[in-house]
Write a protein that holds these residues in place. Structure first.
Motif, PDB file in Angstrom:
ATOM      1  N   LEU A  42       0.827  -1.214   0.000  1.00 22.65           N
ATOM      2  CA  LEU A  42       0.000   0.000   0.000  1.00 22.65           C
ATOM      3  C   LEU A  42       0.864   1.268   0.000  1.00 22.65           C
ATOM      4  O   LEU A  42       0.545   2.239  -0.698  1.00 22.65           O
ATOM      5  N   ILE A  43       1.924   1.264   0.773  1.00 26.14           N
ATOM      6  CA  ILE A  43       2.829   2.420   0.781  1.00 26.14           C
ATOM      7  C   ILE A  43       3.478   2.578  -0.586  1.00 26.14           C
ATOM      8  O   ILE A  43       3.535   3.682  -1.138  1.00 26.14           O
ATOM      9  N   ASN A  44       3.956   1.482  -1.154  1.00 21.58           N
ATOM     10  CA  ASN A  44       4.593   1.570  -2.479  1.00 21.58           C
ATOM     11  C   ASN A  44       3.601   1.974  -3.562  1.00 21.58           C
ATOM     12  O   ASN A  44       3.968   2.662  -4.514  1.00 21.58           O
ATOM     13  N   ALA A  45       2.344   1.576  -3.419  1.00 23.74           N
ATOM     14  CA  ALA A  45       1.316   2.012  -4.380  1.00 23.74           C
ATOM     15  C   ALA A  45       1.140   3.534  -4.301  1.00 23.74           C
ATOM     16  O   ALA A  45       1.007   4.202  -5.330  1.00 23.74           O
ATOM     17  N   GLN A  46       1.146   4.069  -3.087  1.00 24.26           N
ATOM     18  CA  GLN A  46       1.044   5.522  -2.927  1.00 24.26           C
ATOM     19  C   GLN A  46       2.280   6.214  -3.499  1.00 24.26           C
ATOM     20  O   GLN A  46       2.174   7.259  -4.142  1.00 24.26           O
ATOM     21  N   VAL A  52       7.155   8.418  -7.079  1.00 15.81           N
ATOM     22  CA  VAL A  52       8.318   8.177  -6.219  1.00 15.81           C
ATOM     23  C   VAL A  52       8.686   6.690  -6.306  1.00 15.81           C
ATOM     24  O   VAL A  52       7.809   5.825  -6.333  1.00 15.81           O
ATOM     25  N   ALA A  53       9.981   6.405  -6.338  1.00 12.92           N
ATOM     26  CA  ALA A  53      10.455   5.026  -6.435  1.00 12.92           C
ATOM     27  C   ALA A  53       9.969   4.194  -5.249  1.00 12.92           C
ATOM     28  O   ALA A  53       9.850   4.705  -4.130  1.00 12.92           O
ATOM     29  N   SER A 140       8.554  10.664   0.766  1.00  9.39           N
ATOM     30  CA  SER A 140       9.839  11.314   0.512  1.00  9.39           C
ATOM     31  C   SER A 140      10.701  10.470  -0.428  1.00  9.39           C
ATOM     32  O   SER A 140      10.904   9.277  -0.188  1.00  9.39           O
ATOM     33  N   PRO A 141      11.248  11.099  -1.474  1.00 12.21           N
ATOM     34  CA  PRO A 141      12.127  10.363  -2.389  1.00 12.21           C
ATOM     35  C   PRO A 141      13.491  10.045  -1.780  1.00 12.21           C
ATOM     36  O   PRO A 141      14.265   9.297  -2.364  1.00 12.21           O
TER      37      PRO A 141
END
Length: 172
Positions: A42-46, A52-53, A140-141
């Protein structure tokens, strides 16, 4: 030793070295439970939605996050510093997220807890994304690695809560 055996030994040594270099990013995959894996997804989907990578799972940060969530449940507190004063950075280093050999090293943390419908991974990530401070950390990137520690139990007399710690880091 025959040429074939020396070559096989060299291949094994090279493979072990390569696995050691990649362990930080991949070893924790088997350790995360379904809810923790869902939090990462879910965090990576956001992050993807915002250009953002994605974050890679770190074994060391998973250990730090898991131990922090368990400590908060056991000692009945909710905060980034433990009652004994252990900070995010100290926990990360103590659990193997090393500073040595890095030109840049940083860690950050997001914590949350909820019960009932607010204890699901989706509800927790949604709540963090509604908070400008937590959202800024998660999107944050700067961050490259993530560790998730999610435990269930009682907190402050509230039964069946999920306590979740997200530790993010940069090592390069």
């Amino acid at each position: 030793m025959s040429v074939r055996m020396r070559l096989a030994t060299l291949v094994v040594v090279a493979t072990v070295a390569a696995v050691g270099l990649c362990a930080e990013a991949t070893a924790a995959n088997g350790r995360l439970n379904n809810a923790e894996r869902q939090v990462v997804r879910l965090i990576n989907a956001q992050r993807q939605k915002h250009g953002v990578a994605p974050l890679r799972i770190s074994t060391a940060l998973c250990r730090a996050a898991e131990r922090h969530s368990a400590d908060m449940r056991r000692r009945q507190y909710f905060g980034h510093s433990s009652p004994s004063g252990a900070s995010i950075a100290a926990r990360a280093v103590a659990n193997g997220y090393r500073r040595s050999g890095c030109s840049a090293w940083r860690v950050g943390e997001v914590i949350g807890w909820g019960n009932g419908p607010h204890r699901t991974p989706a509800a927790q990530v949604k709540a963090w994304m509604r908070s400008s401070t937590h959202r800024a950390v998660l999107l944050s990137p700067v961050w490259r690695h993530v560790g998730v520690g999610r435990v269930t139990g009682s907190l402050y007399g509230v039964a069946r809560v999920a306590i979740c710690t997200i530790d993010v880091g940069l090592r390069r």
